[in-house]
Design a protein around this motif. Structure first.
Motif, mmCIF file in Angstrom:
data_model
loop_
_atom_site.group_PDB
_atom_site.id
_atom_site.type_symbol
_atom_site.label_atom_id
_atom_site.label_comp_id
_atom_site.label_asym_id
_atom_site.label_seq_id
_atom_site.Cartn_x
_atom_site.Cartn_y
_atom_site.Cartn_z
ATOM 1 N N LEU A 152 27.282 32.503 33.887
ATOM 2 C CA LEU A 152 26.947 33.450 34.929
ATOM 3 C C LEU A 152 25.457 33.683 35.206
ATOM 4 C CD1 LEU A 152 29.499 36.568 34.000
ATOM 5 C CD2 LEU A 152 29.590 34.736 35.711
ATOM 6 N N THR A 153 24.541 33.446 34.169
ATOM 7 C CA THR A 153 23.202 33.523 34.462
ATOM 8 C C THR A 153 22.529 32.449 35.279
ATOM 9 O OG1 THR A 153 22.655 34.530 32.465
ATOM 10 C CG2 THR A 153 21.003 33.184 33.350
ATOM 11 N N SER A 154 23.527 31.205 35.211
ATOM 12 C CA SER A 154 23.255 30.034 35.910
ATOM 13 C C SER A 154 23.478 30.311 37.454
ATOM 14 C CB SER A 154 23.965 28.803 35.459
ATOM 15 O OG SER A 154 23.788 27.856 36.312
ATOM 16 N N MET A 155 24.750 30.878 37.628
ATOM 17 C CA MET A 155 25.194 31.285 39.029
ATOM 18 C C MET A 155 24.100 32.285 39.545
ATOM 19 S SD MET A 155 29.362 31.622 38.377
ATOM 20 C CE MET A 155 29.676 31.866 40.353
ATOM 21 N N HIS A 186 26.601 38.428 43.674
ATOM 22 C CA HIS A 186 27.653 39.657 43.375
ATOM 23 C C HIS A 186 29.145 38.939 43.853
ATOM 24 C CE1 HIS A 186 23.984 41.728 44.059
ATOM 25 N NE2 HIS A 186 24.770 42.843 43.189
ATOM 26 N N GLY A 187 29.421 38.291 44.561
ATOM 27 C CA GLY A 187 30.666 37.723 45.080
ATOM 28 C C GLY A 187 31.033 36.729 44.242
ATOM 29 N N PRO A 188 30.153 35.614 44.192
ATOM 30 C CA PRO A 188 30.573 34.458 43.289
ATOM 31 C C PRO A 188 30.811 34.849 41.851
ATOM 32 C CG PRO A 188 29.031 33.771 44.903
ATOM 33 C CD PRO A 188 29.044 35.368 44.994
ATOM 34 N N VAL A 189 29.849 35.663 41.168
ATOM 35 C CA VAL A 189 29.785 36.133 39.955
ATOM 36 C C VAL A 189 31.108 36.975 39.487
ATOM 37 C CG1 VAL A 189 28.800 37.580 38.096
ATOM 38 C CG2 VAL A 189 27.395 35.972 39.227
ATOM 39 N N SER A 190 31.448 37.780 40.559
ATOM 40 C CA SER A 190 32.743 38.663 40.254
ATOM 41 C C SER A 190 33.922 37.653 40.387
ATOM 42 C CB SER A 190 32.996 39.587 41.509
ATOM 43 O OG SER A 190 31.846 40.707 41.393
ATOM 44 N N GLY A 191 33.951 36.798 41.265
ATOM 45 C CA GLY A 191 35.124 35.860 41.324
ATOM 46 C C GLY A 191 35.192 34.986 39.863
ATOM 47 N N LYS A 192 34.047 34.587 39.401
ATOM 48 C CA LYS A 192 34.052 33.797 38.151
ATOM 49 C C LYS A 192 34.656 34.658 36.953
ATOM 50 C CE LYS A 192 33.210 29.999 35.802
ATOM 51 N NZ LYS A 192 33.941 28.832 36.293
ATOM 52 N N ILE A 193 34.147 35.754 36.908
ATOM 53 C CA ILE A 193 34.590 36.760 35.818
ATOM 54 C C ILE A 193 36.080 36.878 35.994
ATOM 55 C CG2 ILE A 193 34.625 39.046 34.911
ATOM 56 C CD1 ILE A 193 31.490 39.128 35.834
ATOM 57 N N ASN A 194 36.766 37.037 37.093
ATOM 58 C CA ASN A 194 38.233 37.156 37.279
ATOM 59 C C ASN A 194 38.812 35.904 37.018
ATOM 60 O OD1 ASN A 194 38.281 39.811 38.289
ATOM 61 N ND2 ASN A 194 37.948 39.183 40.464
ATOM 62 N N ASP A 195 38.036 34.844 37.237
ATOM 63 C CA ASP A 195 38.570 33.281 36.638
ATOM 64 C C ASP A 195 38.798 33.243 35.267
ATOM 65 O OD1 ASP A 195 38.915 32.454 39.330
ATOM 66 O OD2 ASP A 195 37.166 31.280 39.331
ATOM 67 N N TYR A 196 37.471 33.785 34.443
ATOM 68 C CA TYR A 196 37.802 33.813 33.078
ATOM 69 C C TYR A 196 38.735 34.505 32.500
ATOM 70 C CZ TYR A 196 32.596 32.458 33.104
ATOM 71 O OH TYR A 196 31.410 31.792 33.144
ATOM 72 N N TYR A 197 38.912 35.679 33.115
ATOM 73 C CA TYR A 197 39.892 36.828 32.700
ATOM 74 C C TYR A 197 41.267 36.178 32.740
ATOM 75 C CZ TYR A 197 41.965 41.153 31.534
ATOM 76 O OH TYR A 197 42.760 42.342 30.921
ATOM 77 N N ASN A 198 41.604 35.649 33.961
ATOM 78 C CA ASN A 198 42.962 34.853 34.241
ATOM 79 C C ASN A 198 43.236 33.642 33.468
ATOM 80 O OD1 ASN A 198 43.551 37.156 36.096
ATOM 81 N ND2 ASN A 198 42.824 35.880 37.756
#
Length: 196
Positions: A131-134, A144-156
């Motif tokens: 996420l720091t890289s992002m 904000h949008g890409p990082v939020s999406g990535k966190i959702n991906d991790y969770y799923n």
């Protein structure tokens, strides 16, 4: 949700997320519920994308790929820890050698993904560094949008591996088959709360 990250951006910190970052709390709670095998599969799976991104820019640098390969072998019991540990440290070394914050943090994310085989507390290192890289990639006004999406991906993905890991008939190193040991990320939290 990202107020702590924005403070770190203003301070020009190199690492912009931590296990205390507000945006990672739900993921951290889910990590604390998993057995070690599930976290290993999740971390190694999630590390494939940062590896592909890194290799697209640095195709001749093989150490991050070697890290994941050795850690997969270690998880299966095909090699011993010292060989995998060397590969993990080599992936982290690339970050210092390339002097490229966006891609260096991808190497560190990959190293933490591999180190999850050793202990569950490394699992959170994957999102912290990726996420720091992002943020470095998208910039302080557009992450904000890409990082939020990535966190959702991790969770799923973690939910997927939670349901799938023990249904697969995989070979595992003996230490990963011992479900009597508590999740180290959960222990870390409990010890921290006890000290407060």
């Amino acid at each position: 949700m990202f107020s702590d990250v924005e403070v770190k951006i203003k301070k020009r910190n190199k690492l912009l997320f931590s296990r205390d970052s507000q945006c990672l709390q739900e993921l951290k709670e889910l990590i604390q519920l998993q057995n070690h095998r599930t976290l290993v599969l999740w971390a190694l799976d999630c590390a494939k994308l940062p590896l592909a991104q890194f290799e697209a820019k640095y195709p001749d640098e093989r150490r991050p790929r070697t890290c994941l390969e050795r850690c997969e072998e270690w998880a299966r019991g095909d090699i011993k820890m010292p060989i995998a540990k060397r590969a993990i440290l080599d992936s982290h070394a690339v970050a210092k050698e390339i002097d490229d914050l966006e891609y260096g943090t991808l190497c560190q994310a990959i190293g933490h993904a591999g180190a999850t085989v050793h202990v569950e507390t490394h699992a959170l290192g994957l999102p912290i560094y990726e996420l720091t890289s992002m943020v470095h990639k998208y910039g302080k006004d557009h992450f904000h949008g890409p990082v939020s999406g990535k966190i959702n991906d991790y969770y799923n993905r973690l939910l997927y591996w939670q349901e799938t890991t023990d249904k697969l008939e995989l070979n595992w190193a003996g230490f990963l088959l011992d479900d009597t040991k508590p999740n180290k990320e959960r222990l870390w939290r409990e010890n921290r709360e006890a000290d407060s």
